[in-house]
Scaffold this motif. Structure first.
Motif, PDB file in Angstrom:
ATOM      1  N   VAL A 145     -36.004  21.489 -19.758  1.00 57.61           N
ATOM      2  CA  VAL A 145     -36.194  22.909 -20.054  1.00 57.61           C
ATOM      3  C   VAL A 145     -37.604  23.156 -20.580  1.00 57.61           C
ATOM      4  O   VAL A 145     -38.255  22.241 -21.087  1.00 57.61           O
ATOM      5  CB  VAL A 145     -35.144  23.419 -21.086  1.00 57.61           C
ATOM      6  CG1 VAL A 145     -33.734  23.282 -20.537  1.00 57.61           C
ATOM      7  CG2 VAL A 145     -35.275  22.715 -22.416  1.00 57.61           C
ATOM      8  N   ALA A 175     -29.745  27.108 -19.975  1.00 59.98           N
ATOM      9  CA  ALA A 175     -30.389  26.404 -18.867  1.00 59.98           C
ATOM     10  C   ALA A 175     -29.561  26.538 -17.589  1.00 59.98           C
ATOM     11  O   ALA A 175     -30.108  26.738 -16.504  1.00 59.98           O
ATOM     12  CB  ALA A 175     -30.595  24.932 -19.220  1.00 59.98           C
ATOM     13  N   GLU A 176     -28.246  26.449 -17.721  1.00 62.20           N
ATOM     14  CA  GLU A 176     -27.366  26.550 -16.553  1.00 62.20           C
ATOM     15  C   GLU A 176     -27.401  27.952 -15.961  1.00 62.20           C
ATOM     16  O   GLU A 176     -27.404  28.117 -14.742  1.00 62.20           O
ATOM     17  CB  GLU A 176     -25.938  26.155 -16.926  1.00 62.20           C
ATOM     18  CG  GLU A 176     -24.988  26.085 -15.761  1.00 62.20           C
ATOM     19  CD  GLU A 176     -25.339  25.014 -14.738  1.00 62.20           C
ATOM     20  OE1 GLU A 176     -25.045  25.244 -13.540  1.00 62.20           O
ATOM     21  OE2 GLU A 176     -25.876  23.959 -15.098  1.00 62.20           O
ATOM     22  N   ARG A 191     -29.899  30.097 -16.198  1.00 64.19           N
ATOM     23  CA  ARG A 191     -31.234  30.279 -15.625  1.00 64.19           C
ATOM     24  C   ARG A 191     -31.410  29.488 -14.327  1.00 64.19           C
ATOM     25  O   ARG A 191     -32.047  29.942 -13.387  1.00 64.19           O
ATOM     26  CB  ARG A 191     -32.304  29.853 -16.644  1.00 64.19           C
ATOM     27  CG  ARG A 191     -33.731  30.088 -16.179  1.00 64.19           C
ATOM     28  CD  ARG A 191     -34.787  29.616 -17.182  1.00 64.19           C
ATOM     29  NE  ARG A 191     -34.722  28.176 -17.387  1.00 64.19           N
ATOM     30  CZ  ARG A 191     -34.282  27.570 -18.492  1.00 64.19           C
ATOM     31  NH1 ARG A 191     -33.867  28.267 -19.518  1.00 64.19           N
ATOM     32  NH2 ARG A 191     -34.243  26.263 -18.578  1.00 64.19           N
ATOM     33  N   ASP A 192     -30.827  28.287 -14.279  1.00 64.41           N
ATOM     34  CA  ASP A 192     -31.019  27.375 -13.152  1.00 64.41           C
ATOM     35  C   ASP A 192     -29.678  26.734 -12.797  1.00 64.41           C
ATOM     36  O   ASP A 192     -29.372  25.632 -13.268  1.00 64.41           O
ATOM     37  CB  ASP A 192     -32.057  26.314 -13.534  1.00 64.41           C
ATOM     38  CG  ASP A 192     -32.319  25.308 -12.436  1.00 64.41           C
ATOM     39  OD1 ASP A 192     -31.950  25.553 -11.268  1.00 64.41           O
ATOM     40  OD2 ASP A 192     -32.915  24.254 -12.752  1.00 64.41           O
ATOM     41  N   PHE A 231     -28.234  22.917 -13.151  1.00 66.18           N
ATOM     42  CA  PHE A 231     -29.057  22.173 -14.108  1.00 66.18           C
ATOM     43  C   PHE A 231     -28.277  21.033 -14.764  1.00 66.18           C
ATOM     44  O   PHE A 231     -28.754  19.900 -14.839  1.00 66.18           O
ATOM     45  CB  PHE A 231     -29.609  23.125 -15.184  1.00 66.18           C
ATOM     46  CG  PHE A 231     -30.311  22.417 -16.311  1.00 66.18           C
ATOM     47  CD1 PHE A 231     -31.630  22.025 -16.182  1.00 66.18           C
ATOM     48  CD2 PHE A 231     -29.648  22.132 -17.500  1.00 66.18           C
ATOM     49  CE1 PHE A 231     -32.278  21.366 -17.205  1.00 66.18           C
ATOM     50  CE2 PHE A 231     -30.283  21.477 -18.531  1.00 66.18           C
ATOM     51  CZ  PHE A 231     -31.600  21.083 -18.391  1.00 66.18           C
ATOM     52  N   ARG A 259     -27.503  18.140 -12.407  1.00 64.59           N
ATOM     53  CA  ARG A 259     -28.703  17.333 -12.145  1.00 64.59           C
ATOM     54  C   ARG A 259     -29.145  16.558 -13.376  1.00 64.59           C
ATOM     55  O   ARG A 259     -29.561  15.404 -13.275  1.00 64.59           O
ATOM     56  CB  ARG A 259     -29.835  18.214 -11.644  1.00 64.59           C
ATOM     57  CG  ARG A 259     -29.615  18.800 -10.262  1.00 64.59           C
ATOM     58  CD  ARG A 259     -30.825  19.535  -9.744  1.00 64.59           C
ATOM     59  NE  ARG A 259     -31.302  20.598 -10.638  1.00 64.59           N
ATOM     60  CZ  ARG A 259     -30.824  21.827 -10.657  1.00 64.59           C
ATOM     61  NH1 ARG A 259     -29.836  22.174  -9.838  1.00 64.59           N
ATOM     62  NH2 ARG A 259     -31.321  22.731 -11.484  1.00 64.59           N
ATOM     63  N   THR A 260     -29.044  17.176 -14.530  1.00 63.95           N
ATOM     64  CA  THR A 260     -29.558  16.570 -15.755  1.00 63.95           C
ATOM     65  C   THR A 260     -28.600  15.550 -16.339  1.00 63.95           C
ATOM     66  O   THR A 260     -29.007  14.434 -16.690  1.00 63.95           O
ATOM     67  CB  THR A 260     -29.866  17.667 -16.798  1.00 63.95           C
ATOM     68  OG1 THR A 260     -30.792  18.577 -16.225  1.00 63.95           O
ATOM     69  CG2 THR A 260     -30.433  17.090 -18.065  1.00 63.95           C
ATOM     70  N   ASP A 286     -26.937  16.255  -7.386  1.00 60.35           N
ATOM     71  CA  ASP A 286     -26.960  17.676  -7.069  1.00 60.35           C
ATOM     72  C   ASP A 286     -25.535  18.169  -6.952  1.00 60.35           C
ATOM     73  O   ASP A 286     -24.627  17.423  -6.594  1.00 60.35           O
ATOM     74  CB  ASP A 286     -27.692  17.925  -5.730  1.00 60.35           C
ATOM     75  CG  ASP A 286     -29.180  17.722  -5.873  1.00 60.35           C
ATOM     76  OD1 ASP A 286     -29.721  18.049  -6.940  1.00 60.35           O
ATOM     77  OD2 ASP A 286     -29.798  17.218  -4.921  1.00 60.35           O
TER      78      ASP A 286
END
Length: 128
Positions: free
Chosen positions: A90, A111-112, A114-115, A118, A121-122, A127
Motif C-alpha cells: 500500500v 486496500a481491498e 481500492r484494489d 489485493f 495477491r498479498t 491472483d
C-alpha cells in the motif's frame, strides 16, 4: 465450513438429531444452489469463492469486521507478518500504524476496496 469460519478458527457445527446424536450432513450433489465444477468438489475453493462474494457484495464495515475477527485470532507473530505484507503493498499514507487486529482490518479493507484482489495477491500469493 466457510472460508471465514476456517480463517476465524470456528469449529464446524453439525446438527443434532431428536435423540441427541450428531447428524452427518451429506454434500449436495447437483441441483439448484450448488456451484458445480471444481468448487463443489474442493471445500477450500468453494469457501474462497464465498469470501470473494462477500468482498464484492458486503459493505466495507462488514468486511472490516470480518477481517478484524480473523486478525484477532492470529498469533502476534502472524499479525506482524500480515502487517509487513500489507505495508509493502500500500502507499505510505495507507500503511497500518500497528499490528492490532482493528488497525490491520482497516488497512486491509481499504486496500481491498481500492484494489480488488489485493488480499489474494498479498496474503494468498496468487491472483483471484
Amino acid at each position: 465450513m466457510s472460508f471465514l469460519d476456517r480463517l476465524l478458527g470456528r469449529e464446524e457445527q453439525e446438527p443434532a438429531t431428536a435423540d441427541g446424536t450428531v447428524a452427518r450432513q451429506q454434500p449436495a450433489r447437483g441441483g439448484a444452489g450448488t456451484t458445480g465444477g471444481a468448487a463443489a468438489r474442493d471445500p477450500d475453493a468453494a469457501a474462497i469463492e464465498r469470501y470473494h462474494y462477500l468482498l464484492r457484495t458486503a459493505p466495507p464495515e462488514t468486511i472490516e469486521q470480518a477481517h478484524a475477527e480473523a486478525f484477532a485470532r492470529l498469533t502476534p507473530e502472524q499479525r506482524r507478518q500480515v502487517l509487513e505484507q500489507i505495508s509493502q503493498g500500500v502507499p505510505p499514507a495507507e500503511r497500518p500504524a500497528g499490528d492490532d487486529p482493528r488497525t490491520l482490518a482497516r488497512a486491509a479493507t481499504r486496500a481491498e476496496v481500492r484494489d480488488p484482489g489485493f488480499l489474494d495477491r498479498t496474503l494468498g500469493g496468487r491472483d483471484p
